[in-house]
Scaffold this motif. Structure first.
Motif, PDB file in Angstrom:
ATOM      1  N   VAL A  18       8.090   5.609  -5.471  1.00 33.77           N
ATOM      2  CA  VAL A  18       8.653   4.286  -5.241  1.00 33.77           C
ATOM      3  C   VAL A  18       7.598   3.435  -4.581  1.00 33.77           C
ATOM      4  O   VAL A  18       7.226   3.661  -3.442  1.00 33.77           O
ATOM      5  N   GLY A  19       7.093   2.462  -5.288  1.00 36.53           N
ATOM      6  CA  GLY A  19       6.085   1.580  -4.700  1.00 36.53           C
ATOM      7  C   GLY A  19       4.733   2.257  -4.639  1.00 36.53           C
ATOM      8  O   GLY A  19       4.532   3.366  -5.103  1.00 36.53           O
ATOM      9  N   ASP A  20       3.753   1.585  -4.062  1.00 37.34           N
ATOM     10  CA  ASP A  20       2.397   2.096  -3.934  1.00 37.34           C
ATOM     11  C   ASP A  20       1.937   1.941  -2.508  1.00 37.34           C
ATOM     12  O   ASP A  20       1.968   0.858  -1.952  1.00 37.34           O
ATOM     13  N   ALA A  21       1.496   3.032  -1.911  1.00 35.56           N
ATOM     14  CA  ALA A  21       0.960   2.953  -0.553  1.00 35.56           C
ATOM     15  C   ALA A  21      -0.360   2.208  -0.547  1.00 35.56           C
ATOM     16  O   ALA A  21      -0.689   1.520   0.402  1.00 35.56           O
ATOM     17  N   VAL A  39       7.573   4.008   0.492  1.00 38.76           N
ATOM     18  CA  VAL A  39       6.380   4.094  -0.348  1.00 38.76           C
ATOM     19  C   VAL A  39       6.352   5.405  -1.127  1.00 38.76           C
ATOM     20  O   VAL A  39       5.551   5.569  -2.043  1.00 38.76           O
ATOM     21  N   LEU A  40       7.223   6.315  -0.760  1.00 37.76           N
ATOM     22  CA  LEU A  40       7.391   7.553  -1.515  1.00 37.76           C
ATOM     23  C   LEU A  40       8.844   7.973  -1.414  1.00 37.76           C
ATOM     24  O   LEU A  40       9.411   8.011  -0.316  1.00 37.76           O
ATOM     25  N   LEU A  61      -1.994   1.671  16.708  1.00 37.44           N
ATOM     26  CA  LEU A  61      -2.912   2.539  15.982  1.00 37.44           C
ATOM     27  C   LEU A  61      -2.361   2.902  14.606  1.00 37.44           C
ATOM     28  O   LEU A  61      -3.083   2.889  13.606  1.00 37.44           O
ATOM     29  N   SER A  62      -1.079   3.216  14.560  1.00 39.64           N
ATOM     30  CA  SER A  62      -0.462   3.578  13.291  1.00 39.64           C
ATOM     31  C   SER A  62      -0.460   2.407  12.323  1.00 39.64           C
ATOM     32  O   SER A  62      -0.701   2.576  11.122  1.00 39.64           O
ATOM     33  N   GLU A  63      -0.186   1.202  12.838  1.00 35.70           N
ATOM     34  CA  GLU A  63      -0.119   0.043  11.957  1.00 35.70           C
ATOM     35  C   GLU A  63      -1.486  -0.311  11.394  1.00 35.70           C
ATOM     36  O   GLU A  63      -1.595  -0.830  10.282  1.00 35.70           O
ATOM     37  N   ARG A 105      -4.167   0.984   4.259  1.00 35.99           N
ATOM     38  CA  ARG A 105      -3.671   1.624   3.038  1.00 35.99           C
ATOM     39  C   ARG A 105      -2.920   0.638   2.159  1.00 35.99           C
ATOM     40  O   ARG A 105      -3.066   0.650   0.939  1.00 35.99           O
ATOM     41  N   GLN A 106      -2.100  -0.242   2.764  1.00 38.49           N
ATOM     42  CA  GLN A 106      -1.330  -1.181   1.965  1.00 38.49           C
ATOM     43  C   GLN A 106      -2.224  -2.197   1.250  1.00 38.49           C
ATOM     44  O   GLN A 106      -1.881  -2.676   0.172  1.00 38.49           O
ATOM     45  N   ARG A 107      -3.351  -2.510   1.842  1.00 37.11           N
ATOM     46  CA  ARG A 107      -4.259  -3.469   1.216  1.00 37.11           C
ATOM     47  C   ARG A 107      -5.271  -2.795   0.296  1.00 37.11           C
ATOM     48  O   ARG A 107      -6.133  -3.450  -0.270  1.00 37.11           O
ATOM     49  N   GLY A 108      -5.138  -1.488   0.132  1.00 34.67           N
ATOM     50  CA  GLY A 108      -5.936  -0.783  -0.854  1.00 34.67           C
ATOM     51  C   GLY A 108      -7.321  -0.396  -0.398  1.00 34.67           C
ATOM     52  O   GLY A 108      -8.225  -0.218  -1.231  1.00 34.67           O
ATOM     53  N   ALA A 109      -7.534  -0.233   0.911  1.00 29.20           N
ATOM     54  CA  ALA A 109      -8.864   0.123   1.416  1.00 29.20           C
ATOM     55  C   ALA A 109      -9.310   1.475   0.863  1.00 29.20           C
ATOM     56  O   ALA A 109      -8.535   2.411   0.752  1.00 29.20           O
ATOM     57  N   LYS A 110     -10.594   1.558   0.536  1.00 26.57           N
ATOM     58  CA  LYS A 110     -11.206   2.804   0.094  1.00 26.57           C
ATOM     59  C   LYS A 110     -12.090   3.404   1.182  1.00 26.57           C
ATOM     60  O   LYS A 110     -12.603   4.516   1.029  1.00 26.57           O
TER      61      LYS A 110
END
Length: 409
Positions: A168-171, A118-119, A239-241, A247-252
């Motif tokens: 590279v990509g978007d988190a 993702v980076l 917990l990490s997942e 983040r991958q689904r774009g949560a604010k």
């Protein structure tokens, strides 16, 4: 022509060639990149690789399957650091590096699970000369990884992903339709049942999931807000997942729900936590320690990394993000005051792993304590759950308004 004469010619020829060979070797060495340091940090769902160079490296990145690998190609590089600096941990099953023929070198990351960079960028070293290559990885579903491998556009050994300082990509991809996305995280699940009721023996994982579904429905009723669950059934998620999913689904905004137990059965009431490297009090420290053991229950190795490695992995919560987290926590307490029972000093903080998203304001809400019979009765009461879910959704609406967050009309 005598043999001795030929030996003399050969000897003088070698004397003439040796300086040329030395010069060529020195020139080749000067042209090679020098990687003089490396470090890696990872858990089961995220990982970071950092390699320090004497000069700015150009690189390309691509993926392979069976096994799942991220491959980074470089110009000729002399790796001048100890192998122990890149010991594989967490997401990484193996990390290898070396030369790949003339003028080329390669780093290969073999992963336990399919993951995406993702980076991938080169950054100037802040405290010393040179540059560092930073690769951040996050797990993705197998079908997405298969698509990623199949859709790479190859040109020779390069992929369509160019690593020249570009992301590279978007988190966190942009929310669909402009909705403000809220991740609702039901604590525990699957093999990790969490706490247990003192009287009814109800599992915390069931209490949090029922409440999470109710809360998500009420949040979705707010115009311009869309909520989703990190887990929708009795499934274990590390917990990490949970952080990665948000983040991958774009949560604010990230709200993690819990209902713990305490030895002091007279303590009751709701508490709102934000993340901090230092706990606000012994109660907060103890709760964070127990919640962070969730991965260990499922057999996931949890490493107590040194502080500097932890910072590399998560860049611990940025100050701006932390400020918004605190603002959300304050909004929850304001909504709950006079409506439901709150613990003394209901705003607290500690090092909860599930709150480690560096760019998503996050809170952990202890709805109450299953160790207290009065709290347990309320926690299993659908009417009380509905009331608290309404108050919490009101708190989200107030937080958005006070933070000046624009939502879709």
């Amino acid at each position: 022509m005598s043999r001795n004469f030929l030996q003399k010619i050969l000897f003088f020829a070698l004397l003439w060639l040796i300086p040329a060979i030395v010069v060529a070797t020195e020139t080749q060495s000067r042209n090679s990149l020098i990687a003089f340091g490396g470090r890696v940090a990872s858990d089961d769902a995220r990982g970071r690789l950092v390699i320090e160079f004497d000069r700015k490296p150009e690189f390309t990145l691509h993926y392979t399957s069976n096994p799942n690998r991220i491959v980074i190609d470089l110009a000729e590089t002399h790796f001048a650091f100890s192998e122990t600096e890149l010991e594989p941990i967490g997401l990484f099953a193996d990390i290898r590096y070396g030369t790949m023929g003339e003028n080329a070198s390669r780093i290969v990351l073999t992963m336990h699970r399919p993951a995406k960079a993702v980076l991938a960028e080169v950054q100037p070293n802040e405290s010393s000369q040179g540059f560092r290559l930073v690769i951040d990885c996050e797990v993705i579903p197998q079908k997405d990884y298969t698509t990623l491998v199949e859709t790479q556009a190859w040109t020779g050994r390069e992929s369509s992903v160019e690593g020249k300082g570009d992301r590279v990509g978007d988190a966190a991809p942009a929310p669909e339709g402009g909705d403000y996305l809220v991740a609702v995280d039901a604590g525990h699940g699957g093999i990790d049942a969490g706490a247990q009721g003192a009287v009814t023996k109800v599992d915390e994982k069931d209490v949090t999931l029922a409440f999470a579904k109710d809360l998500a429905d009420r949040l979705n009723a707010i115009k311009g807000v869309r909520a989703f669950l990190t887990r929708e059934d009795d499934t274990f998620i590390s917990l990490s997942e949970r952080v990665v999913i948000a983040r991958q689904r774009g949560a604010k905004l990230f709200i993690s729900l819990h209902a713990d137990t305490l030895r002091q059965k007279d303590i009751r009431g709701a508490t709102v936590y934000t993340i901090s490297d230092k706990a606000s009090d012994l109660l907060a420290a103890g709760l964070a320690e127990r919640e962070n053991l969730s991965d260990g229950i499922a057999g996931i190795q949890v490493n107590d990394e040194p502080e500097e490695v932890t910072d590399i992995l998560i860049d611990l919560t940025r100050r701006e993000t932390q400020a918004f987290s605190i603002r959300m926590a304050e909004s929850v307490v304001k909504s709950f005051e006079g409506q439901i029972t709150l613990i003394n000093n209901p705003l607290r903080h500690a090092g909860f792993r599930v709150l480690q998203a560096p760019d998503v304001p996050s809170i952990l809400l202890e709805l109450g304590f299953l160790s207290n019979p009065e709290d347990e009765k309320l926690l299993t009461d659908p009417e009380w759950q509905a009331k608290v879910a309404t108050l919490l959704s009101d708190a989200v609406g107030r937080y958005l308004k006070e933070s000046g967050v624009a939502v879709a009309n």
